[in-house]
Write a protein that holds these residues in place. Structure first.
Motif, mmCIF file in Angstrom:
data_model
loop_
_atom_site.group_PDB
_atom_site.id
_atom_site.type_symbol
_atom_site.label_atom_id
_atom_site.label_comp_id
_atom_site.label_asym_id
_atom_site.label_seq_id
_atom_site.Cartn_x
_atom_site.Cartn_y
_atom_site.Cartn_z
ATOM 1 N N GLU A 147 31.068 88.458 62.111
ATOM 2 C CA GLU A 147 31.806 87.199 62.263
ATOM 3 C C GLU A 147 31.256 86.123 61.331
ATOM 4 O OE1 GLU A 147 33.508 87.373 66.844
ATOM 5 O OE2 GLU A 147 31.523 86.511 66.484
ATOM 6 N N LYS A 148 29.943 86.052 61.213
ATOM 7 C CA LYS A 148 29.330 85.067 60.309
ATOM 8 C C LYS A 148 29.709 85.363 58.860
ATOM 9 C CE LYS A 148 25.021 82.940 58.783
ATOM 10 N NZ LYS A 148 25.451 82.997 57.364
ATOM 11 N N ASN A 149 29.634 86.631 58.484
ATOM 12 C CA ASN A 149 29.994 87.012 57.115
ATOM 13 C C ASN A 149 31.451 86.684 56.815
ATOM 14 O OD1 ASN A 149 27.408 87.967 56.827
ATOM 15 N ND2 ASN A 149 27.961 90.131 57.072
ATOM 16 N N LEU A 150 32.311 86.897 57.804
ATOM 17 C CA LEU A 150 33.731 86.574 57.634
ATOM 18 C C LEU A 150 33.913 85.076 57.416
ATOM 19 C CD1 LEU A 150 36.771 87.254 57.712
ATOM 20 C CD2 LEU A 150 36.660 87.011 60.211
ATOM 21 N N GLN A 151 33.273 84.274 58.220
ATOM 22 C CA GLN A 151 33.407 82.821 58.077
ATOM 23 C C GLN A 151 32.849 82.341 56.740
ATOM 24 O OE1 GLN A 151 35.307 80.977 60.037
ATOM 25 N NE2 GLN A 151 35.697 82.939 61.066
ATOM 26 N N ASP A 152 31.753 82.943 56.304
ATOM 27 C CA ASP A 152 31.192 82.595 54.993
ATOM 28 C C ASP A 152 32.178 82.926 53.877
ATOM 29 O OD1 ASP A 152 28.887 81.737 56.211
ATOM 30 O OD2 ASP A 152 27.706 83.528 55.721
ATOM 31 N N PHE A 153 32.810 84.095 53.977
ATOM 32 C CA PHE A 153 33.754 84.513 52.940
ATOM 33 C C PHE A 153 35.002 83.639 52.956
ATOM 34 C CE2 PHE A 153 37.264 87.317 51.430
ATOM 35 C CZ PHE A 153 36.846 87.429 50.111
ATOM 36 N N ILE A 154 35.492 83.307 54.147
ATOM 37 C CA ILE A 154 36.658 82.420 54.247
ATOM 38 C C ILE A 154 36.359 81.075 53.590
ATOM 39 C CG2 ILE A 154 38.015 81.051 55.898
ATOM 40 C CD1 ILE A 154 38.010 83.508 57.738
ATOM 41 N N LYS A 155 35.145 80.569 53.808
ATOM 42 C CA LYS A 155 34.758 79.301 53.172
ATOM 43 C C LYS A 155 34.738 79.431 51.648
ATOM 44 C CE LYS A 155 31.229 75.691 52.975
ATOM 45 N NZ LYS A 155 31.311 75.624 51.505
ATOM 46 N N GLN A 156 34.212 80.548 51.154
ATOM 47 C CA GLN A 156 34.193 80.774 49.708
ATOM 48 C C GLN A 156 35.610 80.832 49.137
ATOM 49 O OE1 GLN A 156 31.344 83.859 48.194
ATOM 50 N NE2 GLN A 156 30.759 84.012 50.350
ATOM 51 N N ASN A 158 38.306 79.390 50.476
ATOM 52 C CA ASN A 158 38.840 78.020 50.523
ATOM 53 C C ASN A 158 38.288 77.180 49.375
ATOM 54 O OD1 ASN A 158 40.339 78.543 52.822
ATOM 55 N ND2 ASN A 158 38.751 77.835 54.222
ATOM 56 N N ASP A 159 37.001 77.361 49.101
ATOM 57 C CA ASP A 159 36.371 76.606 48.008
ATOM 58 C C ASP A 159 36.971 76.977 46.658
ATOM 59 O OD1 ASP A 159 34.745 75.326 49.809
ATOM 60 O OD2 ASP A 159 32.961 76.549 49.393
ATOM 61 N N ILE A 160 37.242 78.276 46.445
ATOM 62 C CA ILE A 160 37.780 78.698 45.144
ATOM 63 C C ILE A 160 39.241 78.252 45.011
ATOM 64 C CG2 ILE A 160 38.689 81.026 45.631
ATOM 65 C CD1 ILE A 160 36.480 80.047 42.638
ATOM 66 N N ILE A 161 39.987 78.210 46.115
ATOM 67 C CA ILE A 161 41.354 77.681 46.076
ATOM 68 C C ILE A 161 41.329 76.202 45.688
ATOM 69 C CG2 ILE A 161 43.384 77.082 47.475
ATOM 70 C CD1 ILE A 161 42.839 79.676 49.090
ATOM 71 N N ASN A 162 40.461 75.449 46.330
ATOM 72 C CA ASN A 162 40.348 74.018 46.023
ATOM 73 C C ASN A 162 39.871 73.795 44.594
ATOM 74 O OD1 ASN A 162 41.165 73.289 48.606
ATOM 75 N ND2 ASN A 162 39.088 73.271 49.416
ATOM 76 N N TYR A 163 38.947 74.626 44.145
ATOM 77 C CA TYR A 163 38.442 74.540 42.768
ATOM 78 C C TYR A 163 39.585 74.733 41.769
ATOM 79 C CZ TYR A 163 35.928 75.990 38.510
ATOM 80 O OH TYR A 163 35.473 76.120 37.217
ATOM 81 N N GLY A 164 40.406 75.775 42.005
ATOM 82 C CA GLY A 164 41.514 76.061 41.098
ATOM 83 C C GLY A 164 42.590 74.990 41.133
ATOM 84 N N SER A 254 41.761 91.297 36.568
ATOM 85 C CA SER A 254 42.511 91.500 37.814
ATOM 86 C C SER A 254 41.872 92.549 38.721
ATOM 87 C CB SER A 254 43.954 91.921 37.507
ATOM 88 O OG SER A 254 43.956 93.158 36.809
ATOM 89 N N MET A 255 40.801 93.222 38.220
ATOM 90 C CA MET A 255 40.236 94.347 38.971
ATOM 91 C C MET A 255 38.748 94.197 39.290
ATOM 92 S SD MET A 255 42.851 96.206 39.521
ATOM 93 C CE MET A 255 42.209 97.776 40.076
ATOM 94 N N GLY A 256 38.214 92.997 39.146
ATOM 95 C CA GLY A 256 36.832 92.765 39.558
ATOM 96 C C GLY A 256 35.780 93.267 38.602
ATOM 97 N N GLU A 257 36.109 93.378 37.331
ATOM 98 C CA GLU A 257 35.112 93.828 36.353
ATOM 99 C C GLU A 257 34.034 92.773 36.104
ATOM 100 O OE1 GLU A 257 36.660 96.533 33.062
ATOM 101 O OE2 GLU A 257 38.444 95.345 33.516
ATOM 102 N N ASN A 258 34.317 91.508 36.471
ATOM 103 C CA ASN A 258 33.365 90.421 36.240
ATOM 104 C C ASN A 258 32.516 90.092 37.459
ATOM 105 O OD1 ASN A 258 33.687 89.140 33.415
ATOM 106 N ND2 ASN A 258 35.784 89.531 34.066
ATOM 107 N N GLY A 259 32.288 91.084 38.310
ATOM 108 C CA GLY A 259 31.404 90.857 39.451
ATOM 109 C C GLY A 259 32.125 90.857 40.775
ATOM 110 N N SER A 260 31.714 89.966 41.664
ATOM 111 C CA SER A 260 32.258 89.905 43.023
ATOM 112 C C SER A 260 33.685 89.372 43.009
ATOM 113 C CB SER A 260 31.386 88.994 43.890
ATOM 114 O OG SER A 260 31.547 87.636 43.477
ATOM 115 N N TYR A 261 34.292 89.373 44.203
ATOM 116 C CA TYR A 261 35.657 88.856 44.313
ATOM 117 C C TYR A 261 35.729 87.397 43.877
ATOM 118 C CZ TYR A 261 40.081 87.264 46.148
ATOM 119 O OH TYR A 261 41.331 86.689 46.240
ATOM 120 N N ILE A 262 34.830 86.574 44.366
ATOM 121 C CA ILE A 262 34.846 85.143 44.044
ATOM 122 C C ILE A 262 34.546 84.927 42.555
ATOM 123 C CG2 ILE A 262 33.759 82.906 44.491
ATOM 124 C CD1 ILE A 262 35.612 83.875 46.740
#
Length: 279
Positions: A147-156, A158-164, A254-262
């Motif tokens: 659950e903690k990991n999920l909330q951390d990822f959701i925040k990431q 949200n942050d990347i959406i706001n960044y873009g 489009s396929m994650g060659e540059n590291g993690s999802y974020i």
């Protein structure tokens, strides 16, 4: 001696007790990894540097899938994926486009769901939530951890959406042109306008008439960038467009060659911003 053997067997059992999630493509594996972290083993089938629509499965791929606790796949775009997945128990498979709450778009040239759902971080959150639900059911003692990991990822996400959105809000020109119709989820999520694509559907070379229409649109709206991934690109086809418009090609991930999802999403945002900033 007996105690040592017993401890060794217990250790081996614990090692192999890890939950195993296998996915069709790397971005889905990256999302699963964010939720499971060191308590879950993740792997993917299709290499990220190829056209996944044309991939031919190998015997070791099928072995991986059938041994997994959960197989996660998009359900559109991967060749013959439903035939493979249907031999699994329902609780062993997760078809992404069937998850409630997913934002889905149709392909431009036919009625199927466009597969690149993961390029919208809102969809990534929905996928992550479903994976977290599976892990909590499979490994309930670690529920707070997932659950903690999920909330951390959701925040990431949200942050990347706001960044873009913040970055793209500064643009004067939001018209997006790509080689392949690959990025509609990304374009829609970040408030851009999909002006044109060069390829006329999967593997269909554009006609001279279509090329001329793309050139005219790019000239009309002052577009100086063409976006593509390495997996869907023919430099010979795009050359005439570049020559006639003075545009530059920007390669996205489009396929994650540059590291993690974020990291993948941030890379794409930065590259698109760079391309659309050209006057």
């Amino acid at each position: 001696m007996k105690i040592i053997i017993l401890l060794t067997l217990l250790t081996v059992k614990l090692v192999f007790a890890d939950v195993m999630i296998v996915t069709s493509i790397k971005p889905l594996s990256d999302i699963a990894k964010e939720i499971g972290k060191d308590k879950v083993k993740t792997d993917y089938i299709i290499p990220p540097n190829i056209n996944y629509h044309l991939y031919e499965y190998k015997p070791q791929d099928l072995k991986k899938i059938y041994k997994a606790d959960l197989f996660v796949f998009v359900g559109s775009g991967e060749p013959s994926i439903d035939n493979i997945a249907k031999s699994l128990k329902p609780e062993q498979r997760l078809k992404v486009i069937d998850i409630k709450g997913m934002y889905l778009l149709k392909e431009e040239d036919h009625d199927e769901v466009h597969p690149a759902v993961w390029l919208d971080p809102e969809n990534a959150k929905v996928i992550a939530n479903e994976i977290a639900n599976f892990l909590i059911k499979k490994d309930p003692k670690n529920k707070p951890y997932y659950e903690k990991n999920l909330q951390d990822f959701i925040k990431q996400c949200n942050d990347i959406i706001n960044y873009g959105k913040d970055k793209f809000s500064k643009l004067k020109n939001k018209y997006f042109v790509s080689y392949h119709y690959e990025f509609p989820y990304f374009v829609n999520r970040f408030g851009l306008v999909y002006l044109a694509e060069i390829e006329m559907g999967h593997g269909r070379e554009p006609t001279p008439k279509h090329i001329l229409e793309v050139i005219q649109k790019m000239r009309k709206y002052g577009v100086k960038a063409i976006f593509t991934s390495k997996q869907f690109y023919n430099p010979k086809t795009v050359k005439v467009v570049l020559d006639q418009t003075g545009a530059k090609v920007f390669f996205l991930d489009s396929m994650g060659e540059n590291g993690s999802y974020i990291q993948m999403m941030k890379f794409n945002i930065d590259e698109v911003y760079k391309g659309l900033s050209i006057q």
